[in-house]
Design an enzyme around this catalytic site. Structure first.
Site, short mmCIF file in Angstrom:
data_model
loop_
_atom_site.label_atom_id
_atom_site.label_comp_id
_atom_site.label_asym_id
_atom_site.label_seq_id
_atom_site.Cartn_x
_atom_site.Cartn_y
_atom_site.Cartn_z
N HIS A 222 120.95 39.82 -20.28
CA HIS A 222 120.07 39.69 -21.16
C HIS A 222 118.85 40.48 -20.72
O HIS A 222 119.06 41.64 -21.20
CB HIS A 222 119.49 38.11 -20.60
CG HIS A 222 118.74 37.23 -21.21
ND1 HIS A 222 118.09 37.54 -22.49
CD2 HIS A 222 118.11 36.20 -21.22
CE1 HIS A 222 117.07 36.77 -23.07
NE2 HIS A 222 117.05 35.93 -22.20
N HIS A 261 124.70 42.23 -29.98
CA HIS A 261 123.89 41.22 -30.03
C HIS A 261 124.68 40.19 -30.40
O HIS A 261 125.51 40.20 -31.33
CB HIS A 261 122.79 41.25 -30.79
CG HIS A 261 121.56 40.67 -30.45
ND1 HIS A 261 121.27 39.30 -30.78
CD2 HIS A 261 120.40 40.66 -29.47
CE1 HIS A 261 120.51 38.84 -30.31
NE2 HIS A 261 119.79 39.68 -29.46
N ASP A 312 116.86 46.51 -26.32
CA ASP A 312 116.79 47.05 -24.80
C ASP A 312 117.01 48.65 -24.75
O ASP A 312 117.08 49.07 -23.55
CB ASP A 312 117.80 46.22 -23.87
CG ASP A 312 116.98 44.75 -23.44
OD1 ASP A 312 115.93 44.82 -23.32
OD2 ASP A 312 117.81 44.02 -23.21
N1 CMC Z 1 129.65 47.41 -24.98
C1 CMC Z 1 130.60 47.25 -25.21
N2 CMC Z 1 131.10 46.65 -25.67
C2 CMC Z 1 130.64 45.59 -26.22
C3 CMC Z 1 129.38 45.45 -25.85
C4 CMC Z 1 128.62 46.34 -25.24
N3 CMC Z 1 127.46 46.53 -25.15
N4 CMC Z 1 128.91 44.23 -26.72
C5 CMC Z 1 129.81 43.62 -27.08
N5 CMC Z 1 131.00 44.50 -27.03
C6 CMC Z 1 132.30 44.18 -27.41
C7 CMC Z 1 132.93 43.08 -26.47
O1 CMC Z 1 133.72 43.76 -25.28
C8 CMC Z 1 133.92 42.63 -27.34
O2 CMC Z 1 134.99 43.39 -27.56
P1 CMC Z 1 136.50 42.74 -27.59
O3 CMC Z 1 136.48 41.88 -28.86
O4 CMC Z 1 137.03 44.13 -28.12
O5 CMC Z 1 136.79 42.31 -26.29
C9 CMC Z 1 133.40 42.36 -28.61
O6 CMC Z 1 132.21 43.13 -28.59
C10 CMC Z 1 132.46 40.85 -28.72
O7 CMC Z 1 131.67 41.02 -27.53
P2 CMC Z 1 131.07 39.48 -27.03
O8 CMC Z 1 130.94 39.58 -25.48
O9 CMC Z 1 132.08 38.38 -27.52
O10 CMC Z 1 129.89 39.32 -27.93
P3 CMC Z 1 128.40 38.55 -27.31
O11 CMC Z 1 127.94 37.92 -28.51
O12 CMC Z 1 128.92 37.47 -26.22
O13 CMC Z 1 127.52 39.51 -26.54
C11 CMC Z 1 125.78 40.55 -25.66
C12 CMC Z 1 126.31 39.68 -27.08
C13 CMC Z 1 124.47 41.10 -25.70
C14 CMC Z 1 126.22 39.53 -24.10
C15 CMC Z 1 126.75 41.86 -25.49
O14 CMC Z 1 126.87 42.61 -26.66
C16 CMC Z 1 126.45 42.83 -24.40
O15 CMC Z 1 126.94 42.64 -23.36
N6 CMC Z 1 125.78 43.95 -24.43
C17 CMC Z 1 125.17 44.66 -23.43
C18 CMC Z 1 124.05 44.03 -22.77
C19 CMC Z 1 122.75 43.85 -23.28
O16 CMC Z 1 122.64 45.14 -24.01
N7 CMC Z 1 121.83 42.88 -23.57
C20 CMC Z 1 120.87 42.67 -24.16
C21 CMC Z 1 120.61 41.97 -25.28
S1 CMC Z 1 119.16 42.04 -26.38
C22 CMC Z 1 117.82 41.60 -25.42
C23 CMC Z 1 118.09 40.21 -24.61
O17 CMC Z 1 118.31 39.35 -25.37
O18 CMC Z 1 117.86 40.17 -23.63
#
Ligand code: CMC
Length: 376
Positions: A222, A261, A312
């Protein structure tokens, strides 16, 4: 949820409540606060105007805005008991831990502000005004900077920057922070806002709700992502190494911070706006290294994973170029999101329903009691 129902892990796409505060169109990449597109607000509004909009549901008139600005400026000073408590915390404590402790402590020192209900708007404004002072008081001691002055002539954004630097910001820097605060102010039921609403839905007080929210924001998935983006840029170092470093991380199934996201399936509109600010601030400092590195990382991540940047990705480069220390990036996010958290808490009090989901129990149900001496 009844046994046998489908589990929505991470509550993905679950609609938990009605809200009039914020709308995200994840397919079109649009973000709306109280009916206004974020692009218009980032182009024309100030943070104080956006705070008024989120709290009261409409844009302020000139006199309403002047009154709010005056009120926020007059509420900057924190009680001496809290300043002493901040002084007593270890100088190397993580700033988000300091913030969480201080929000909680402020409620103890100012108990009058804490009753749940519409009067919590007083607490919302008190907290919003006090957060920069809390962060500045803590940071200036550890950095051996001169103590903070209230500086009522400074806007909220300029005061926040001044609190974290050893100087008042330039006009361009203050506007960059102002825009960053506007962009971070609310984002529907993100994890920290949901945490705040869950706490408020028990009829607990606004300060407890914000304390819950600060804890949730701290996590690297987050608010904590912005600091880690700069760690990545440091690790990459030279433009030519971006491909190799990013591909290595992806091969090891590591997340690239600042990408992806839960709601946006296209580029986060806040990232689009902050990218321009990252460039503008870089140009003004004659230092486009971060901007160029980020652009290269965007290309590689999009090519390899099809992921788009989120807010971010760019915020840290703006803060770093202005001189804000890296471990204060997430607290700066909090200093803005406090407006969204408190707007949601007020909305929750107005239409309260205890938030209490169910789990799908998947453990055993037929074990027999084993006396302690017979257990292995
Ligand atoms: N880097 C690499 N792979 C990623 C990333 C990333 N940043 N984000 C998603 N993926 C991949 C993930 O590994 C998965 O791949 P696979 O299906 O092959 O296993 C696929 O995309 C779906 O990911 P998910 O975890 O199911 O998606 P989610 O909706 O739970 O994730 C998230 C949302 C924000 C947690 C994630 O994109 C992430 O960890 N991003 C990095 C952290 C980040 O930048 N956070 C800030 C978010 S915006 C500001 C805020 O709200 O604070």
């Amino acid at each position: 949820m009844a046994q046998g129902s489908e589990v929505q892990r991470g509550l993905e796409d679950v609609v938990a409540l009605e809200s009039r505060i914020c709308f995200i169109d994840g397919k079109e990449g649009r973000l709306i606060y109280r009916g206004y597109d974020i692009r218009e607000l980032a182009a024309h509004a100030t943070f104080e105007e956006v705070a008024y909009l989120l709290w009261y549901g409409r844009l302020p008139t000139a006199s309403q805005l002047a009154e709010l600005r005056g009120r926020l400026a007059s509420l900057r000073t924190i009680p001496p008991e809290l300043a002493r408590q901040l002084d007593a915390l270890p100088a190397d404590a993580p700033p988000m831990d300091v913030l969480r402790t201080a929000v909680s402590a402020l409620a103890v020192f100012e108990p009058g502000e804490t009753s749940p209900g519409p009067s919590s708007i007083g607490g919302a404004q008190r907290l919003t005004a006090a957060l920069p002072t809390i962060l500045g008081t803590y940071h200036r001691r550890r950095a051996h900077l001169p103590p903070l002055e209230a500086r009522p002539e400074l806007s909220h954004a300029a005061y926040l920057a001044y609190a974290l630097l050893d100087r008042a910001p330039s006009e361009l820097e203050a506007r960059a922070i102002d825009v960053a605060l506007i962009l971070h102010a609310d984002h529907d039921l993100n994890a920290s806002t949901f945490a705040a609403r869950v706490t408020a839905s028990t009829l607990s007080d606004l300060y407890s709700a914000v304390t819950s929210a600060v804890g949730a924001l701290k996590g690297p998935l987050h608010g904590g992502a912005n600091e880690r983006v700069l760690d990545l840029l440091d690790e990459i170092g030279e433009l030519e190494r971006a491909d190799e470093v990013v591909r290595g991380k992806l091969a090891r199934h590591e997340r690239i911070m600042g990408f992806g996201h839960r709601v946006y399936k296209v580029e986060d509109p806040r990232a689009t706006i902050l990218r321009e600010w990252s460039r503008k601030i870089g140009e003004s400092k004659g230092d486009l290294r971060y901007y160029r590195l980020l652009q290269r990382v965007v290309e590689v991540v999009h090519r390899e994973k099809g992921l788009y940047p989120n807010i971010d990705l760019y915020s840290g480069s703006v803060y770093a170029l202005i001189g804000i220390p890296r471990d204060l990036f997430t607290p700066v996010f909090a200093a803005s999101r406090v407006v969204g958290w408190t707007a949601h808490v007020l909305e929750e009090y107005d239409d309260l329903r205890l938030i209490r989901p169910r789990s799908q129990y998947v453990g055993p149900t037929d074990l027999s009691w084993t006396p302690i001496g017979d257990r292995k």
